[in-house]
Write a protein that holds these residues in place. Structure first.
Motif, mmCIF file in Angstrom:
data_model
loop_
_atom_site.group_PDB
_atom_site.id
_atom_site.type_symbol
_atom_site.label_atom_id
_atom_site.label_comp_id
_atom_site.label_asym_id
_atom_site.label_seq_id
_atom_site.Cartn_x
_atom_site.Cartn_y
_atom_site.Cartn_z
ATOM 1 N N ALA A 1 -5.591 15.224 75.503
ATOM 2 C CA ALA A 1 -6.121 16.581 75.325
ATOM 3 C C ALA A 1 -6.146 17.018 73.871
ATOM 4 O O ALA A 1 -6.949 17.875 73.502
ATOM 5 C CB ALA A 1 -5.297 17.582 76.147
ATOM 6 N N ASP B 1 2.938 22.030 72.121
ATOM 7 C CA ASP B 1 1.755 22.854 72.425
ATOM 8 C C ASP B 1 1.504 23.863 71.316
ATOM 9 O O ASP B 1 0.360 24.109 70.925
ATOM 10 C CB ASP B 1 1.932 23.580 73.757
ATOM 11 C CG ASP B 1 1.837 22.655 74.958
ATOM 12 O OD1 ASP B 1 1.534 21.453 74.774
ATOM 13 O OD2 ASP B 1 2.092 23.129 76.092
ATOM 14 N N ARG C 1 -2.458 20.609 83.577
ATOM 15 C CA ARG C 1 -1.901 20.943 82.259
ATOM 16 C C ARG C 1 -2.855 20.516 81.147
ATOM 17 O O ARG C 1 -3.091 21.266 80.196
ATOM 18 C CB ARG C 1 -0.533 20.267 82.104
ATOM 19 C CG ARG C 1 0.006 20.241 80.683
ATOM 20 C CD ARG C 1 1.477 19.874 80.647
ATOM 21 N NE ARG C 1 1.857 19.357 79.337
ATOM 22 C CZ ARG C 1 1.953 20.095 78.236
ATOM 23 N NH1 ARG C 1 1.669 21.385 78.287
ATOM 24 N NH2 ARG C 1 2.308 19.540 77.095
ATOM 25 N N MET C 2 -3.424 19.334 81.274
ATOM 26 C CA MET C 2 -4.339 18.854 80.229
ATOM 27 C C MET C 2 -5.612 19.686 80.181
ATOM 28 O O MET C 2 -6.135 19.974 79.105
ATOM 29 C CB MET C 2 -4.649 17.378 80.459
ATOM 30 C CG MET C 2 -3.494 16.470 80.072
ATOM 31 S SD MET C 2 -3.925 14.723 80.067
ATOM 32 C CE MET C 2 -4.134 14.438 81.815
ATOM 33 N N PRO D 1 -0.713 14.520 77.351
ATOM 34 C CA PRO D 1 -1.582 15.570 76.820
ATOM 35 C C PRO D 1 -1.810 15.468 75.315
ATOM 36 O O PRO D 1 -2.899 15.787 74.835
ATOM 37 C CB PRO D 1 -0.835 16.863 77.190
ATOM 38 C CG PRO D 1 -0.017 16.499 78.373
ATOM 39 C CD PRO D 1 0.420 15.089 78.109
#
Length: 257
Positions: free
Chosen positions: A34, A101, A228-229, A30
């Motif tokens: 992302a 995150d 999640r991404m 991610p």
């Protein structure tokens, strides 16, 4: 040729500080796909190096039998000197991901001061050896805040009867809201998934771990990282202005653009 199974057995482990490391891709993929972190790769070295788009943060994942496997260094900024955070090999990736995150959240702005103790208190962790140290209800995890005239750092450790399991370190000047994101994920009672021993799990076999197994569709397990991404990418969406005039739906398909 063996048929592809439709389901796979997954173990759900609690408390999560005893779950083991998990798949590093939960953090690294991610960040790259992302959040736009670039990666450097040397095929002759077993390590991953990721750099943030603004070149201020560097995350290194490198097997080290004598030290921390994950290390994040952040360059100084006008309002904060350089800082670092590191995590041992068996630190659950879900807890590390909470930290990264929070670091990459584009809508965080300038967070207000956060108290990393607060999530622990809410989860019934108890003070040990003064107000700056707290232990988990099972007594195996400990969070300590060291403060003096030159130091303001955090150490989070998990120790089994047979020895240390993992340690996380947050150096002086690490933003408190990032440490609070870590402690909130650490104290979260939600079990985390791990492969069972028959499917490549570590199978530590300790009676201290509360685990349940469940047959999960292979497709659901395989696409958990994709979901999640998508959630991380959606953070970049600009919230709609509630005062802006509403656009009428397009006549061609009956849907607004």
């Amino acid at each position: 040729m063996s048929p592809v199974p439709e389901s796979v057995e997954v173990a759900f482990i609690a408390p999560r500080h005893l779950a083991g490391g998990g798949d590093p891709a939960w953090v690294t993929v991610p960040l790259h796909r992302a959040c736009g972190w670039s990666y450097g790769q040397d095929p002759l070295m077993p390590r991953v190096i990721l750099t943030s788009p603004d070149r201020k943060a560097l995350l290194r994942l490198e097997p080290d039998p004598d030290g921390q496997w994950w290390t994040l260094h952040h360059a100084p900024e006008p309002d904060r000197p350089a800082w670092y955070a590191s995590f041992g090999a068996r630190t659950p990736v879900e807890i590390i991901a909470a930290f990264t995150d929070a670091l990459t959240d584009p809508q965080a702005g300038t967070p207000t001061e956060a108290d990393p103790h607060r999530p622990l208190t809410a989860a019934d962790w108890r003070h040990a050896g003064g107000d700056k140290a707290m232990t988990s209800p099972d007594g195996l995890a400990r969070a300590e805040h060291f403060v003096n005239s030159t130091t303001d750092c955090w150490f989070v450790t998990t120790v089994l009867p047979q020895g240390p399991l993992w340690e996380a370190r947050f150096g002086t000047h690490t933003p408190p809201h990032l440490i609070a994101a870590f402690t909130a994920a650490l104290a979260d009672p939600t079990p985390v998934p791990r492969p069972t021993p028959a499917h490549g799990g570590s199978g530590r076999g300790t009676p201290l771990v509360i685990g349940t197994t469940q047959e999960m569709p292979v497709e659901r397990v395989a696409f958990a990282l994709e979901e999640r991404m998508r959630a991380l990418v959606s953070r970049r969406a600009i919230p709609a202005n509630p005062c802006a005039p509403q656009q009428p739906p397009a006549a061609s398909n009956g849907r607004s653009r």
